[in-house]
Design a protein around this motif. Structure first.
Motif, short mmCIF file in Angstrom:
data_model
loop_
_atom_site.label_atom_id
_atom_site.label_comp_id
_atom_site.label_asym_id
_atom_site.label_seq_id
_atom_site.Cartn_x
_atom_site.Cartn_y
_atom_site.Cartn_z
N ILE A 38 0.84 -1.08 -0.16
CA ILE A 38 -0.22 0.38 -0.19
C ILE A 38 0.75 1.03 -0.26
CG2 ILE A 38 -1.48 1.24 0.99
CD1 ILE A 38 -2.74 -1.10 2.34
N TYR A 39 0.86 2.85 -1.03
CA TYR A 39 1.99 3.04 -0.74
C TYR A 39 0.86 4.50 -1.97
CZ TYR A 39 1.74 1.39 -5.73
OH TYR A 39 2.01 1.08 -7.59
N HIS A 40 1.05 5.33 -1.68
CA HIS A 40 0.53 6.87 -2.70
C HIS A 40 1.14 7.49 -3.82
CE1 HIS A 40 -1.63 5.77 1.54
NE2 HIS A 40 -2.44 5.49 1.04
N ASN A 41 2.55 6.94 -3.80
CA ASN A 41 3.42 8.33 -4.52
C ASN A 41 4.35 6.98 -4.73
OD1 ASN A 41 4.94 8.37 -1.95
ND2 ASN A 41 3.69 10.02 -2.12
N HIS A 42 6.02 7.28 -5.84
CA HIS A 42 6.63 6.82 -5.78
C HIS A 42 7.52 6.64 -4.95
CE1 HIS A 42 6.18 7.98 -10.33
NE2 HIS A 42 5.31 7.14 -9.60
N PHE A 43 7.98 7.78 -3.76
CA PHE A 43 8.17 7.57 -3.04
C PHE A 43 8.39 6.36 -1.86
CE2 PHE A 43 8.74 8.91 1.66
CZ PHE A 43 10.38 9.15 1.64
N GLU A 44 6.71 6.66 -1.40
CA GLU A 44 6.22 5.35 -0.49
C GLU A 44 6.26 4.26 -1.15
OE1 GLU A 44 2.64 6.12 0.87
OE2 GLU A 44 3.34 7.90 1.71
N LEU A 45 6.36 3.88 -2.38
CA LEU A 45 6.38 2.88 -3.00
C LEU A 45 8.21 2.26 -2.92
CD1 LEU A 45 5.44 0.04 -4.84
CD2 LEU A 45 6.43 1.76 -6.83
N LEU A 46 8.76 2.89 -3.05
CA LEU A 46 10.52 2.80 -3.56
C LEU A 46 10.77 2.44 -1.33
CD1 LEU A 46 12.74 2.46 -3.71
CD2 LEU A 46 13.20 5.07 -3.16
N VAL A 47 10.04 2.83 -0.62
CA VAL A 47 10.70 2.81 1.01
C VAL A 47 9.93 1.50 1.31
CG1 VAL A 47 10.00 3.06 2.77
CG2 VAL A 47 10.40 5.33 0.93
N SER A 48 8.65 1.33 1.03
CA SER A 48 7.72 0.13 0.93
C SER A 48 8.25 -1.13 0.83
CB SER A 48 6.33 -0.42 0.78
OG SER A 48 5.24 0.62 1.11
N VAL A 49 8.94 -1.64 -0.62
CA VAL A 49 9.88 -2.56 -1.71
C VAL A 49 11.23 -2.84 -0.53
CG1 VAL A 49 10.71 -3.03 -3.21
CG2 VAL A 49 9.04 -1.90 -3.85
N VAL A 50 11.56 -1.16 0.07
CA VAL A 50 12.64 -2.00 0.62
C VAL A 50 12.78 -2.44 1.60
CG1 VAL A 50 14.78 -0.40 1.62
CG2 VAL A 50 13.76 0.40 0.11
N LEU A 51 11.92 -2.33 2.36
CA LEU A 51 11.38 -2.83 4.34
C LEU A 51 10.61 -4.22 3.96
CD1 LEU A 51 9.36 0.42 5.41
CD2 LEU A 51 11.29 -0.47 5.60
N SER A 52 10.70 -4.57 2.67
CA SER A 52 9.65 -5.47 2.17
C SER A 52 10.22 -6.73 2.47
CB SER A 52 8.59 -6.41 0.40
OG SER A 52 9.29 -5.72 -0.44
N ALA A 53 11.87 -6.33 1.85
CA ALA A 53 13.05 -7.57 2.12
C ALA A 53 13.05 -8.10 2.97
CB ALA A 53 14.35 -7.09 1.72
N GLN A 54 12.87 -10.03 2.90
CA GLN A 54 12.43 -10.63 4.23
C GLN A 54 11.61 -10.20 5.21
OE1 GLN A 54 15.54 -12.01 5.87
NE2 GLN A 54 17.36 -11.24 3.90
N ALA A 55 10.42 -10.14 4.62
CA ALA A 55 8.96 -9.73 5.00
C ALA A 55 7.95 -9.47 4.66
CB ALA A 55 9.09 -8.27 5.89
N THR A 56 7.14 -10.32 4.94
CA THR A 56 5.14 -9.80 3.68
C THR A 56 4.93 -8.64 3.98
OG1 THR A 56 4.14 -10.06 5.99
CG2 THR A 56 5.20 -12.22 5.32
N ASP A 57 4.72 -8.71 2.45
CA ASP A 57 3.60 -7.17 2.44
C ASP A 57 2.55 -7.14 3.11
OD1 ASP A 57 4.94 -7.18 -0.13
OD2 ASP A 57 3.48 -7.85 -1.69
N VAL A 58 2.23 -7.52 3.63
CA VAL A 58 1.46 -7.95 4.80
C VAL A 58 1.70 -6.75 5.72
CG1 VAL A 58 -0.86 -8.50 6.54
CG2 VAL A 58 -0.44 -9.05 4.34
N SER A 59 3.38 -7.60 6.60
CA SER A 59 3.64 -6.94 8.14
C SER A 59 4.15 -5.46 7.54
CB SER A 59 5.07 -7.30 8.04
OG SER A 59 5.65 -7.74 7.31
N VAL A 60 4.67 -4.97 6.32
CA VAL A 60 4.88 -4.55 5.69
C VAL A 60 3.95 -2.75 5.63
CG1 VAL A 60 5.96 -2.29 3.76
CG2 VAL A 60 6.79 -4.88 4.15
N ASN A 61 2.68 -3.21 5.60
CA ASN A 61 1.20 -2.39 5.16
C ASN A 61 0.90 -1.67 6.02
OD1 ASN A 61 1.10 -1.91 2.29
ND2 ASN A 61 -0.13 -4.90 2.15
#
Length: 232
Positions: A38-61
């Motif tokens: 879940i993101y609202h702009n390119h910056f949030e997308l980038l940060v979320s993908v960085v955080l998703s390494a070895q983590a689930t999308d649910v936990s990142v959201n």
């Protein structure tokens, strides 16, 4: 979206004709496929993908909901600092190193890119915490580029089904790019992730309800669903 450690199988390579049919079937199964982050702009997308390494999308959201309310852009995120970012992401694996990388990433976006997420691989991969897979996701989703980010699910699918066998993540990526029709590459990234996440699972692939079993070359298909447990 961790890098896979799954050992590739000896499944033979699917024909190119079958590749197209396989992907057409996945398209029908996932017509509105998109990232589950879940993101609202390119910056949030980038940060979320960085955080998703070895983590689930649910936990990142769950972690980023409050983080992005406080800091939706590089300037406000940089103002939080490493400790401030860490406060929001403690529930995510490797949160200390990720908070460190995100803080540095924001500084570099401000200093080198005027606060904007760059749209080329070299610049993206120069950012802290951003590797090839993360860059591929951002280029695909944010900038409509025909890239293929190979996570654990896509690595498994490429080998298990015969779609694009390879011993390494990069080998599978290169094979997918070479074998998937160019016009299908962008959405194929999402089709494959969702299929691997919810149907072609690592331990127990649910072949009995798989929409692409006709073309899949996996020899050990689970054609019968497990019996449901009933309470006497």
């Amino acid at each position: 979206m961790a890098t896979s450690r799954t050992k590739p199988t000896t499944t033979p390579k699917m024909s190119l004709k079958a590749v197209r049919a396989f992907l057409n079937a996945l398209d029908k199964a996932h017509p509105d496929a998109r990232s589950e982050l879940i993101y609202h702009n390119h910056f949030e997308l980038l940060v979320s993908v960085v955080l998703s390494a070895q983590a689930t999308d649910v936990s990142v959201n769950k972690a980023t909901r409050a983080l992005y309310e406080k800091a939706p852009d590089p300037a406000s995120m940089a103002a939080l600092g490493e400790d401030g970012i860490a406060h929001y992401i403690r529930t995510i694996g490797l949160w200390r190193s990720k908070a460190h990388n995100v803080a540095l990433l924001c500084q570099q976006l401000l200093e080198k890119h005027n606060g904007h997420v760059p749209n080329n691989r070299e610049a993206l991969e120069a950012l802290p915490g951003v590797g090839r897979k993360t860059a591929n996701v951002v280029l695909n989703i944010a900038f409509d580029q025909p890239t293929m980010a190979v996570d654990t699910h896509i690595f498994r699918l490429g080998n298990r089904t015969g779609l694009a066998p390879g011993k390494t993540v990069r080998a599978v990526e290169d094979a997918l790019i070479a074998r998937i029709p160019k016009e299908m590459l962008r959405p194929a990234h999402h089709w494959l992730i969702l299929h691997g996440r919810y149907v072609c699972k690592a331990r127990t692939p649910e072949c009995w309800r798989c929409p692409v079993t006709e073309w899949c070359l996996y020899k050990e298909k689970n054609k019968i669903p497990p019996k449901s447990k009933t309470t006497p």
